[in-house]
Design an enzyme around this catalytic site. Structure first.
Site, PDB file in Angstrom:
ATOM      1  N   LYS A  37      48.838  45.828  60.515  1.00  9.95           N
ATOM      2  CA  LYS A  37      49.419  45.226  59.453  1.00  9.95           C
ATOM      3  C   LYS A  37      50.179  46.424  58.579  1.00  9.95           C
ATOM      4  CE  LYS A  37      45.422  43.983  56.726  1.00  9.95           C
ATOM      5  NZ  LYS A  37      44.787  43.150  56.043  1.00  9.95           N
ATOM      6  N   GLY A  41      45.995  54.513  62.293  1.00  9.80           N
ATOM      7  CA  GLY A  41      45.137  55.453  61.586  1.00  9.80           C
ATOM      8  C   GLY A  41      44.082  54.654  60.728  1.00  9.80           C
ATOM      9  N   GLY A  42      44.463  53.399  60.235  1.00 14.03           N
ATOM     10  CA  GLY A  42      43.439  52.807  59.406  1.00 14.03           C
ATOM     11  C   GLY A  42      42.885  53.526  58.312  1.00 14.03           C
ATOM     12  N   THR A  43      41.640  52.944  58.124  1.00 13.78           N
ATOM     13  CA  THR A  43      40.773  53.471  56.877  1.00 13.78           C
ATOM     14  C   THR A  43      40.492  55.077  56.973  1.00 13.78           C
ATOM     15  OG1 THR A  43      39.678  51.281  56.564  1.00 13.78           O
ATOM     16  CG2 THR A  43      38.555  53.495  55.427  1.00 13.78           C
ATOM     17  N   GLY A 116      48.019  40.269  62.462  1.00 14.83           N
ATOM     18  CA  GLY A 116      47.741  39.089  63.566  1.00 14.83           C
ATOM     19  C   GLY A 116      46.537  38.284  63.110  1.00 14.83           C
ATOM     20  N   VAL A 180      26.981  57.674  50.996  1.00 15.22           N
ATOM     21  CA  VAL A 180      27.572  58.796  51.461  1.00 15.22           C
ATOM     22  C   VAL A 180      28.897  58.920  50.584  1.00 15.22           C
ATOM     23  CG1 VAL A 180      29.181  59.747  53.253  1.00 15.22           C
ATOM     24  CG2 VAL A 180      26.911  58.718  53.650  1.00 15.22           C
ATOM     25  N   GLU A 200      22.261  54.658  41.344  1.00 14.40           N
ATOM     26  CA  GLU A 200      21.645  54.056  42.464  1.00 14.40           C
ATOM     27  C   GLU A 200      20.143  53.433  42.430  1.00 14.40           C
ATOM     28  OE1 GLU A 200      22.445  54.210  45.970  1.00 14.40           O
ATOM     29  OE2 GLU A 200      20.597  53.220  45.975  1.00 14.40           O
ATOM     30  N   ALA A 312      33.705  56.851  61.717  1.00 12.84           N
ATOM     31  CA  ALA A 312      35.075  56.857  62.450  1.00 12.84           C
ATOM     32  C   ALA A 312      34.638  57.199  64.028  1.00 12.84           C
ATOM     33  CB  ALA A 312      35.997  57.918  61.774  1.00 12.84           C
ATOM     34  N   HIS A 437      24.717  86.424  65.028  1.00  6.76           N
ATOM     35  CA  HIS A 437      24.154  87.088  63.722  1.00  6.76           C
ATOM     36  C   HIS A 437      25.477  87.658  63.104  1.00  6.76           C
ATOM     37  CE1 HIS A 437      21.799  88.769  60.436  1.00  6.76           C
ATOM     38  NE2 HIS A 437      22.489  89.838  60.540  1.00  6.76           N
TER      39      HIS A 437
HETATM   40  C1  LIG Z   1      36.007  56.748  51.323  1.00  2.35           C
HETATM   41  C2  LIG Z   1      35.450  56.922  52.882  1.00  2.35           C
HETATM   42  C3  LIG Z   1      35.317  57.973  53.366  1.00  2.35           C
HETATM   43  C4  LIG Z   1      34.963  57.666  54.853  1.00  2.35           C
HETATM   44  N1  LIG Z   1      34.385  59.092  55.308  1.00  2.35           N
HETATM   45  C5  LIG Z   1      34.363  59.331  56.497  1.00  2.35           C
HETATM   46  C6  LIG Z   1      33.836  60.236  57.358  1.00  2.35           C
HETATM   47  O1  LIG Z   1      33.882  61.625  56.647  1.00  2.35           O
HETATM   48  N2  LIG Z   1      33.455  60.401  58.747  1.00  2.35           N
HETATM   49  C7  LIG Z   1      33.447  59.180  59.326  1.00  2.35           C
HETATM   50  O2  LIG Z   1      33.055  59.146  60.448  1.00  2.35           O
HETATM   51  N3  LIG Z   1      33.842  58.066  58.584  1.00  2.35           N
HETATM   52  C8  LIG Z   1      34.186  58.210  57.394  1.00  2.35           C
HETATM   53  N4  LIG Z   1      34.488  56.773  56.761  1.00  2.35           N
HETATM   54  C9  LIG Z   1      34.309  55.444  57.384  1.00  2.35           C
HETATM   55  C10 LIG Z   1      35.306  55.338  58.707  1.00  2.35           C
HETATM   56  O3  LIG Z   1      36.775  55.545  57.841  1.00  2.35           O
HETATM   57  C11 LIG Z   1      35.405  53.765  59.174  1.00  2.35           C
HETATM   58  O4  LIG Z   1      34.134  54.179  59.661  1.00  2.35           O
HETATM   59  C12 LIG Z   1      36.453  53.868  60.245  1.00  2.35           C
HETATM   60  O5  LIG Z   1      37.687  53.968  59.682  1.00  2.35           O
HETATM   61  C13 LIG Z   1      36.232  52.467  61.003  1.00  2.35           C
HETATM   62  O6  LIG Z   1      37.270  52.526  61.941  1.00  2.35           O
HETATM   63  P1  LIG Z   1      37.971  50.822  62.182  1.00  2.35           P
HETATM   64  O7  LIG Z   1      38.977  51.032  63.271  1.00  2.35           O
HETATM   65  O8  LIG Z   1      36.590  50.020  62.555  1.00  2.35           O
HETATM   66  O9  LIG Z   1      38.350  50.046  61.131  1.00  2.35           O
HETATM   67  P2  LIG Z   1      39.810  50.524  59.878  1.00  2.35           P
HETATM   68  O10 LIG Z   1      39.875  51.908  60.135  1.00  2.35           O
HETATM   69  O11 LIG Z   1      39.299  50.005  58.742  1.00  2.35           O
HETATM   70  O12 LIG Z   1      40.908  50.060  60.686  1.00  2.35           O
HETATM   71  C14 LIG Z   1      41.197  48.579  60.719  1.00  2.35           C
HETATM   72  C15 LIG Z   1      42.885  48.369  60.876  1.00  2.35           C
HETATM   73  O13 LIG Z   1      42.981  47.008  60.791  1.00  2.35           O
HETATM   74  C16 LIG Z   1      44.145  46.573  60.482  1.00  2.35           C
HETATM   75  N5  LIG Z   1      43.988  45.209  60.202  1.00  2.35           N
HETATM   76  C17 LIG Z   1      43.029  44.497  59.637  1.00  2.35           C
HETATM   77  N6  LIG Z   1      43.239  43.128  59.588  1.00  2.35           N
HETATM   78  C18 LIG Z   1      44.552  43.091  60.480  1.00  2.35           C
HETATM   79  C19 LIG Z   1      45.227  41.899  61.093  1.00  2.35           C
HETATM   80  N7  LIG Z   1      45.095  40.740  60.483  1.00  2.35           N
HETATM   81  N8  LIG Z   1      46.398  42.119  61.714  1.00  2.35           N
HETATM   82  C20 LIG Z   1      46.849  43.428  61.737  1.00  2.35           C
HETATM   83  N9  LIG Z   1      46.009  44.524  61.486  1.00  2.35           N
HETATM   84  C21 LIG Z   1      44.899  44.433  60.943  1.00  2.35           C
HETATM   85  C22 LIG Z   1      43.966  47.240  59.158  1.00  2.35           C
HETATM   86  O14 LIG Z   1      45.341  47.454  58.349  1.00  2.35           O
HETATM   87  C23 LIG Z   1      43.330  48.705  59.489  1.00  2.35           C
HETATM   88  O15 LIG Z   1      44.398  49.640  59.906  1.00  2.35           O
HETATM   89  C24 LIG Z   1      34.954  56.748  55.388  1.00  2.35           C
HETATM   90  C25 LIG Z   1      35.127  55.502  54.911  1.00  2.35           C
HETATM   91  C26 LIG Z   1      35.783  55.563  53.634  1.00  2.35           C
HETATM   92  C27 LIG Z   1      36.043  54.472  52.820  1.00  2.35           C
END
Ligand SMILES: Cc1cc2nc3c(=O)[nH]c(=O)nc-3n(C[C@H](O)[C@H](O)[C@H](O)COP(=O)(O)OP(=O)(O)OC[C@H]3O[C@@H](n4cnc5c(N)ncnc54)[C@H](O)[C@@H]3O)c2cc1C
Length: 460
Positions: A37, A41-43, A116, A180, A200, A312, A437
């Site tokens: 949506k 690349g997401g979050t 979706g 974190v 905390e 990630a 080293h």
């Molecule tokens: C500030 C911050 C820092 C972070 N730093 C790190 C780090 O340094 N190292 C690390 O390993 N992890 C880090 N993370 C965690 C990492 O970003 C997540 O674990 C990872 O993005 C999860 O991936 P995912 O695919 O499960 O979900 P997401 O990345 O959240 O992707 C889900 C996707 O689904 C889409 N979506 C949701 N609902 C719908 C729908 N109904 N229809 C269509 N699309 C939809 C969303 O738009 C999104 O693009 C961090 C997170 C945050 C918030």
């Protein structure tokens, strides 16, 4: 969209978990629809890992500039130009985003832009059309959580999503949550010049880490002037004329321009048809087995949507495993104990495996041995003027059970730590390996040499 809207695999959500699954499935010859949506690349790419690390790097340069005279370099720190910092950060994200879009095209993945909803075990509805797959992967990720009654207004009470879009440096900030994300923002804002206080409720910062790592981080933050209130829960917040005032259960109050709520992330599953389709959930998380199969045959779930580590690289691994499982490649289930964890603050906290406390609970107090190698004895760390430790937890006469590191750039050592842990190496085996080293990896080698009974640069 493909003519008949039928695919081998339909993936809902294009974040780390979803796109990794799409890429691997396409490589394995499947026809794949990836429904997203917002942006592929997401979050991680747009609101998480990458933009935060870009900010942290800008913070590191600010600190280096302020401290340049210590290294004999004449430089003057004039301040943070947030517009320029954001343009650098957005540039990094933009380039990686373009790269990902290129891979989606190159692997002939059908990218469907739209929100979706799962309408049956094999069908996702998007933009009014049904998209059907022999298998479906749910990968809708997570969003920032708040506490009951605490409203995130996006202005003075914000989440990490808002914090990453700010066009100014706050003069002062409260960070609710010393995990974190909270510690990374505390670090970057302090580097930018903000007066930071972390609240905390648990007794330590990064409370899931080995206690030694938490204490070292607390000491380093204290030296940097980052304030923290530990062991007492937040009890409420009110608006003041120009900011907010947070109250803590011990009666203390903290005032600041704004408060960042960093109390964790919750799954995106409500209203998406999962439960109606028979997919079992627990507090919103989709329940899965070791192959990420949900309770409905043919439906899988990966990433932050399931109750595994919200990282990630965990999402990538789960996505890849699912694609291989569907393709019949019989992949091994993921060993979650063997996943590296890094907090990219200044200093960094990096770890593998069991903490000392966990190892003692599992094996008994007398079956566990530890060694803390102080970075004071490591040449490269001295050159960098960083302090910290590499702590190794070992089973007596057995393999390494955990490695816990604090110090600048320690995140880079987690690669070696994960090989040591996952290959169940004995300290004497690692002690045999020659470390270059002067590098910080020598600290790992020295810790292992000490545990193997032949310490080098160590004194009591
Ligand atoms: C500030 C911050 C820092 C972070 N730093 C790190 C780090 O340094 N190292 C690390 O390993 N992890 C880090 N993370 C965690 C990492 O970003 C997540 O674990 C990872 O993005 C999860 O991936 P995912 O695919 O499960 O979900 P997401 O990345 O959240 O992707 C889900 C996707 O689904 C889409 N979506 C949701 N609902 C719908 C729908 N109904 N229809 C269509 N699309 C939809 C969303 O738009 C999104 O693009 C961090 C997170 C945050 C918030």
């Amino acid at each position: 969209m493909a003519g008949d809207n039928q695919f081998d695999l339909v993936i809902l959500g294009g974040g780390s978990g979803g796109y990794a699954c799409a890429f691997r499935a396409a490589d394995l010859g499947m026809s794949v629809a990836l429904i997203e949506k917002a942006e592929v690349g997401g979050t991680c790419l747009h609101r998480g890992c990458i933009p935060t690390k870009a900010l942290l790097h800008a913070g590191e340069i600010a600190d280096n500039t302020r401290e340049a005279a210590q290294f004999g370099v004449a430089a003057t720190f004039h301040g943070i130009d947030m517009a320029a910092v954001n343009s650098y950060k957005d540039g990094v994200v933009g380039q990686l985003y373009k790269g990902l879009q290129g891979i989606v095209k190159a692997r002939k993945i059908e990218f469907i832009a739209g929100e979706g909803k799962l309408v049956s075990a094999n069908t996702v509805q998007v933009n009014g059309q049904n998209v059907t797959g022999k298998n479906v992967v749910l990968a809708t990720g997570s969003v920032p959580k708040s506490l009951p009654g605490l409203e995130i207004d996006g202005n003075r009470i914000i989440s990490s999503d808002h914090a990453l879009k700010m066009d100014f440096v706050p003069a002062s900030a409260i960070i609710l949550g010393g995990g974190v994300i909270g510690c990374e923002f505390a670090s970057v804002w302090k580097s930018f010049g903000t007066d930071v206080t972390i609240i905390e409720g648990l007794p330590h910062l990064v409370p899931l880490e080995d206690e030694n790592s938490s204490k070292l981080l607390e000491r380093a933050f204290r030296r940097r002037g980052i304030k923290y209130e530990l062991g007492n829960f937040f009890s409420g917040v009110e608006y003041t004329e120009n900011g907010v005032r947070a109250s803590i259960a011990n009666g203390k109050t903290v005032e600041a321009d704004l408060m960042l709520v960093a109390v964790g992330r919750g799954p995106v599953s409500a209203g998406l048809g999962y439960e109606e389709a028979g997919v079992a959930t627990d507090r919103g998380y989709v329940k899965v087995d070791q192959y990420c199969r949900t309770s409905v045959p043919g439906v899988y779930a990966v990433g932050d949507l399931i109750p595994t580590l919200q990282l990630a690289h965990v999402g990538f691994a789960e996505g890849i495993m699912v694609a291989e499982h569907i393709a019949g490649l019989n992949p091994a289930p993921i060993d979650y104990d063997g996943v590296p964890r890094v907090t990219y603050s200044h200093p960094e906290v990096a770890s593998m495996g069991l903490t000392e406390a966990q190892a003692k609970t599992k094996y008994g107090d007398t079956a566990v041995k530890t060694f803390n190698y102080d970075l004071a004895g490591n040449g490269k760390s001295k050159i960098l003027k960083t302090s910290g430790q590499v702590k190794v937890v070992q089973q007596v006469d057995g393999p390494v059970l955990g490695i816990h590191m604090v110090g600048d750039r320690m995140g880079e050592l987690v690669g070696e730590a994960q090989l040591i842990f996952n290959w169940e190496a004995l300290p004497q085996e690692v002690a045999q390996l020659v470390h270059a080293h002067p590098t910080q990896t020598e600290a790992m080698g020295e810790a292992m040499m000490a545990l193997a009974g032949k310490p080098l640069h160590v004194h009591d």
